[in-house]
Design an enzyme around this catalytic site. Structure first.
Site, PDB file in Angstrom:
ATOM      1  N   LYS A  10       0.810  -1.193   0.000  1.00 19.28           N
ATOM      2  CA  LYS A  10       0.000   0.000   0.000  1.00 19.28           C
ATOM      3  C   LYS A  10       0.859   1.266   0.000  1.00 19.28           C
ATOM      4  CE  LYS A  10      -3.189  -2.382   3.132  1.00 19.28           C
ATOM      5  NZ  LYS A  10      -3.574  -2.467   4.577  1.00 19.28           N
ATOM      6  N   GLY A  11       2.117   1.092   0.376  1.00 18.21           N
ATOM      7  CA  GLY A  11       2.959   2.254   0.680  1.00 18.21           C
ATOM      8  C   GLY A  11       3.144   3.242  -0.450  1.00 18.21           C
ATOM      9  N   ASP A  44       7.450   3.021  -2.532  1.00 11.82           N
ATOM     10  CA  ASP A  44       7.768   4.123  -1.617  1.00 11.82           C
ATOM     11  C   ASP A  44       9.197   4.029  -1.103  1.00 11.82           C
ATOM     12  OD1 ASP A  44       7.105   1.813  -0.257  1.00 11.82           O
ATOM     13  OD2 ASP A  44       6.053   2.823   1.366  1.00 11.82           O
ATOM     14  N   ASP A  86      14.596  -1.022   0.949  1.00 11.51           N
ATOM     15  CA  ASP A  86      15.321  -1.202   2.200  1.00 11.51           C
ATOM     16  C   ASP A  86      16.303  -2.365   1.976  1.00 11.51           C
ATOM     17  OD1 ASP A  86      15.965  -1.723   4.874  1.00 11.51           O
ATOM     18  OD2 ASP A  86      13.975  -1.281   5.605  1.00 11.51           O
ATOM     19  N   LYS A 127      17.267   3.307   1.184  1.00 10.63           N
ATOM     20  CA  LYS A 127      18.111   3.102   2.375  1.00 10.63           C
ATOM     21  C   LYS A 127      19.220   2.141   1.972  1.00 10.63           C
ATOM     22  CE  LYS A 127      14.945   2.985   6.308  1.00 10.63           C
ATOM     23  NZ  LYS A 127      14.375   2.040   7.297  1.00 10.63           N
ATOM     24  N   PHE A 132      13.728   4.359  10.980  1.00 13.15           N
ATOM     25  CA  PHE A 132      12.401   3.906  10.604  1.00 13.15           C
ATOM     26  C   PHE A 132      11.558   5.137  10.325  1.00 13.15           C
ATOM     27  CE2 PHE A 132       8.334   1.802  10.677  1.00 13.15           C
ATOM     28  CZ  PHE A 132       8.642   0.647   9.976  1.00 13.15           C
ATOM     29  N   VAL A 133      10.936   5.172   9.145  1.00 15.60           N
ATOM     30  CA  VAL A 133      10.228   6.383   8.733  1.00 15.60           C
ATOM     31  C   VAL A 133       8.769   6.076   8.415  1.00 15.60           C
ATOM     32  CG1 VAL A 133      12.262   7.617   7.898  1.00 15.60           C
ATOM     33  CG2 VAL A 133      11.061   6.051   6.350  1.00 15.60           C
ATOM     34  N   ASP A 136       4.013   3.522   6.364  1.00 20.01           N
ATOM     35  CA  ASP A 136       3.344   3.287   7.636  1.00 20.01           C
ATOM     36  C   ASP A 136       4.309   2.802   8.704  1.00 20.01           C
ATOM     37  OD1 ASP A 136       3.751   0.618   6.511  1.00 20.01           O
ATOM     38  OD2 ASP A 136       2.484  -0.064   8.159  1.00 20.01           O
ATOM     39  N   ARG A 177       0.172   6.803   7.406  1.00 19.28           N
ATOM     40  CA  ARG A 177       0.272   6.923   5.946  1.00 19.28           C
ATOM     41  C   ARG A 177      -0.247   8.276   5.460  1.00 19.28           C
ATOM     42  NH1 ARG A 177       1.501   1.736   3.972  1.00 19.28           N
ATOM     43  NH2 ARG A 177       0.509   0.002   5.046  1.00 19.28           N
TER      44      ARG A 177
END
Ligand code: PRP
Length: 180
Positions: A42-43, A99, A102, A130, A151-152, A158, A164
């Site tokens: 969903k990000g 989004d 990582d 990242k 952590f963002v 989210d 969000r």
């Protein structure tokens, strides 16, 4: 318990300016062509919604849902396909939009899967990168921002399902991020 955010990492204004630049760059690169934009649920939803309005191209929009995180803040390496594409991508120009990258495990799995469907072109656009967390090599064609290992949340990202809707991207308090 809901995790807490502590400080803004990237402001809404800076995001908007960078998203516009990315849209212009992608529009230049695909000039004269059609594009299928694939958002990863969903990000990516907020980013995709803004990005496509800067694309001066004829586009289709589709979404996939894959799961890598569960409810923890570290990638498990286990990737599940929850929703596949509605459209065939064979012979088409495809831009995958996410989004954040990582560990890269999610996008590695997804790009490998999509490339087997024989698109003409397969490119990747991520808002946040990242690189310090990478576990597998993934070529990023369009990158909004490189960020440190925090952590963002916000702008579609989210923490435990929360935040969000925040217009800025925030750093989440580490002590509250682990369990959401
Ligand atoms: C996030 C993000 C990427 C993935 C990146 O999705 O949108 O798809 O994790 O992590 P990785 O590079 O370590 O694989 P998440 O699973 O949190 O789902 P969401 O988009 O629904 O928030």
């Amino acid at each position: 318990m809901r995790p807490e955010v502590e400080s803004v990492l990237i402001t809404a204004d800076d995001i908007a300016a960078r998203v516009k630049e990315l849209g212009e760059e992608i529009s230049r690169d695909f000039r004269g062509a059609e594009l299928l934009v694939v958002g990863i649920l969903k990000g990516s939803v907020v980013f995709v919604a803004d990005l496509i309005r800067h694309l001066k191209l004829p586009i289709h929009l589709d979404f996939v849902a894959v799961s890598s995180y569960g409810t923890s803040t570290t990638s498990s390496g286990v990737v599940r396909f929850l929703k596949d594409l509605d459209e065939s991508i064979e012979g088409r120009n495809v831009l995958v939009v996410d989004d954040i990258i990582d560990t890269g495990l999610t996008l590695r799995y997804l790009l490998d899967n999509l490339s087997r469907r024989q698109p003409a072109v397969l490119k990747l656009c991520v808002l946040l990168d990242k690189p310090s967390r990478r576990k597998t090599e993934v070529p990023v064609d369009y990158r909004g921002f490189t960020i440190p290992d925090a952590f963002v949340a916000g702008y579609g990202l989210d923490c435990g399902g929360w935040y969000r809707n925040l217009p800025d991207i925030w750093v989440v308090k580490t002590a509250t991020a682990v369990r959401a």
